[in-house]
Design an enzyme around this catalytic site. Structure first.
Site, PDB file in Angstrom:
ATOM      1  N   HIS A  46       0.828  -1.210   0.000  1.00  0.00           N
ATOM      2  CA  HIS A  46       0.000   0.000   0.000  1.00  0.00           C
ATOM      3  C   HIS A  46       0.866   1.266   0.000  1.00  0.00           C
ATOM      4  CE1 HIS A  46      -4.014   1.757   1.634  1.00  0.00           C
ATOM      5  NE2 HIS A  46      -3.324   2.711   1.031  1.00  0.00           N
TER       6      HIS A  46
ATOM      7  N   ASP B 135      -8.976   3.068  -3.181  1.00  0.00           N
ATOM      8  CA  ASP B 135      -8.358   3.584  -1.952  1.00  0.00           C
ATOM      9  C   ASP B 135      -8.269   5.107  -1.923  1.00  0.00           C
ATOM     10  OD1 ASP B 135      -7.085   3.053   0.604  1.00  0.00           O
ATOM     11  OD2 ASP B 135      -5.408   4.101  -0.318  1.00  0.00           O
TER      12      ASP B 135
ATOM     13  N   ASN C 233      -5.174   6.423  -6.635  1.00  0.00           N
ATOM     14  CA  ASN C 233      -5.737   7.777  -6.485  1.00  0.00           C
ATOM     15  C   ASN C 233      -4.767   8.852  -6.940  1.00  0.00           C
ATOM     16  OD1 ASN C 233      -4.110   7.193  -4.275  1.00  0.00           O
ATOM     17  ND2 ASN C 233      -5.259   8.481  -2.869  1.00  0.00           N
TER      18      ASN C 233
ATOM     19  N   HIS D  59       2.743  14.276   1.260  1.00  0.00           N
ATOM     20  CA  HIS D  59       2.108  15.582   1.044  1.00  0.00           C
ATOM     21  C   HIS D  59       3.172  16.650   1.260  1.00  0.00           C
ATOM     22  CE1 HIS D  59      -1.992  14.158   0.730  1.00  0.00           C
ATOM     23  NE2 HIS D  59      -1.872  13.480   1.852  1.00  0.00           N
TER      24      HIS D  59
ATOM     25  N   ARG E  44       1.909   9.172  -6.168  1.00  0.00           N
ATOM     26  CA  ARG E  44       1.494  10.528  -6.603  1.00  0.00           C
ATOM     27  C   ARG E  44       1.721  10.843  -8.072  1.00  0.00           C
ATOM     28  NH1 ARG E  44      -1.681  10.529  -2.462  1.00  0.00           N
ATOM     29  NH2 ARG E  44      -0.851  11.287  -0.490  1.00  0.00           N
TER      30      ARG E  44
ATOM     31  N   HIS F 190       1.327   5.313  -2.016  1.00  0.00           N
ATOM     32  CA  HIS F 190       0.830   6.357  -2.918  1.00  0.00           C
ATOM     33  C   HIS F 190       2.053   7.037  -3.526  1.00  0.00           C
ATOM     34  CE1 HIS F 190      -3.273   5.908  -1.363  1.00  0.00           C
ATOM     35  NE2 HIS F 190      -2.682   5.685  -0.203  1.00  0.00           N
TER      36      HIS F 190
ATOM     37  N   ASP G 113       1.094   2.490   3.810  1.00  0.00           N
ATOM     38  CA  ASP G 113       0.187   3.578   3.411  1.00  0.00           C
ATOM     39  C   ASP G 113       0.981   4.882   3.220  1.00  0.00           C
ATOM     40  OD1 ASP G 113      -2.077   4.942   2.658  1.00  0.00           O
ATOM     41  OD2 ASP G 113      -3.077   4.828   4.604  1.00  0.00           O
TER      42      ASP G 113
HETATM   43 ZN   LIG Z   1      -7.146   4.034   2.265  1.00  0.00          ZN
END
Ligand SMILES: [Zn+2]
Length: 430
Positions: A62, A154, A96, A311, A66, A64, A307
């Site tokens: 998991h 997600d 996402n 940012h 970006r 991200h 996860d």
């Molecule tokens: Zn999530």
């Protein structure tokens, strides 16, 4: 590519029941031999890794990355560099992005960028619904053929239970995996911390445990109804652990992950309005934290995933309710997991199983083992090596972690992907 002999490490390979001293010979990008006193072939780089753990490369289910769309936060290049710096040789990239990964074209773009970067392997997770809008399903078949390893919306739940049922039925027919971001938005909307003592004290809108438990229960029930394979992302509550434990007891095909922050921190971390500790689901209570550790210990929770959610200061240096949720995690996951070993809660082979063997099995990707013939995706950790978490010491483009400024113990000192050295703090052989 140079051949390598890693000599005298502590080889931890749960898939093969190994935890003890030994050597590993890497030739032509593959593991050629695992054993004792392996002679060094000619022109082979010899690395003495006495006192270090030699493990299958970690696999993060998991993250991200970006890219495409928010490259100022992270790129596939910087995110996979952070991965190998943390001992990860493979990561599953959540959809996402902007645009979301809901088409074969985006899936192929991600794979291409990952190949160009040449760091960790990237396995795209495609969206369940078009635009992650929760209205109509994506083309699962096309996405699988393009290289997607699972489906998830997600970042958002699939709100319509009927649509989630159809997604699971469709996935079941293709033997594909659905990953659930389990959140009931009617209960979580506008919330930014755990609902309870701390939310009251700070005057912030809370997210109750029930927002997670209800959604986990719904998706577990739908997995039971359809017979599909379901994976629950980022479990944070005591109740969710219990629901999954019971479902497994009934033989439901459900697996689950938690993230290092949920067993390392509690809601107390937001007491000074530190937006670096704001995430979704939020940090919970000490009782939840203990239940998460119990869930890892008894096998209810199968995986530790980061996860990793980069940012920039644009999203984080703002008032708490307005700040984006999420923390980075690739470079802190190993030392935070190792802390559970130091606390006597899990043994070393168990954390390697949680961080490598099982996530590879759930995603059905190569890796997670050190068997002769396997691709040489290997991590070497120094369990005694401490480092300060500073922007300078992080490879991620973003620095949004509540562990910033702290000193953690346990660090990846060498990472091999397909036998290539992609991270090296040993000071030799680079
Ligand atoms: Zn999530």
């Amino acid at each position: 590519m140079t051949d390598l002999l890693l000599r005298n490490g502590r080889i931890i390979d749960p898939a093969n029941g190994l935890d003890g001293p030994g050597d590993i010979l890497v030739r032509n990008g593959r593991i050629e031999a695992v054993g004792h006193g392996i002679p060094a072939p000619d022109a082979c780089l010899l690395l003495d890794v006495t006192g270090k753990w030699v493990t299958p490369g970690l696999v993060d289910l998991h993250v991200h990355l970006r890219e495409p769309g928010e490259e100022y936060k992270e790129t596939i290049e910087s995110g996979t560099r952070a991965a190998v710096a943390g001992g990860f040789t493979a990561v599953a990239a959540m959809p996402n992005t902007l645009p979301p990964n809901d088409s074969a074209a985006v899936t192929r773009f991600i794979l291409e960028r990952a190949r160009d970067a040449g760091n960790a392997r990237v396995h795209p997770v495609a969206a369940i619904t078009r635009g992650r809008a929760g209205k109509e399903l994506t083309e699962f078949d096309d996405l699988l053929r393009a290289g997607a390893v699972a489906f998830s919306d997600d970042g958002s739940p699939v709100q319509d239970a009927g649509l989630m049922r159809i997604a699971l039925e469709y996935a079941q027919g293709l033997d594909a995996l659905i990953i659930s971001h389990a959140e009931e938005p009617a209960l979580s909307e506008g919330g930014c911390v755990n609902e309870g003592r701390i939310s009251t004290l700070l005057g912030l809108k809370g997210i109750p445990w029930a927002a997670e438990d209800i959604a986990v229960f719904r998706d577990v029930a739908l997995a039971e109804l359809t017979g599909a394979r379901l994976h629950i992302a980022h479990v944070s509550t005591r109740g969710a652990v219990e629901i999954i434990r019971r479902a497994k007891g009934r033989g439901v095909r459900v697996s689950a992950e938690t993230a290092p922050h949920y067993f390392s921190l509690t809601e107390e971390a937001v007491l000074d309005f530190d937006t670096r500790a704001k995430m979704n689901p939020p940090l919970r209570t000490e009782e939840d934290r203990q239940a998460i550790i119990e869930g890892l210990a008894d096998g209810t929770l199968d995986v530790i995933a980061t996860d990793h959610a980069p940012h920039s200061s644009l999203e984080k240096d703002v008032e708490f309710p307005l700040a984006a949720s999420g923390i980075i995690g690739l470079e802190t996951a190993f030392p935070l997991s190792l802390a559970l070993v130091r606390a006597g809660r899990l043994d070393p082979a168990h954390i390697i199983r949680l961080l490598s063997t099982t996530p590879a099995q759930i995603l059905r990707i190569p890796g997670g083992t050190l068997s002769p013939g396997d691709r040489a995706d290997i991590a070497v950790f120094d369990p005694e090596r401490s480092f300060e978490v500073t922007p300078e010491n992080l490879c991620s483009k973003s620095h949004n972690t509540p562990f910033l400024g702290t000193t953690l113990t346990g660090r990846a000192v060498l990472t091999l992907v397909g036998g290539r050295i992609v991270h090296n703090l040993l000071g030799v052989g680079g």
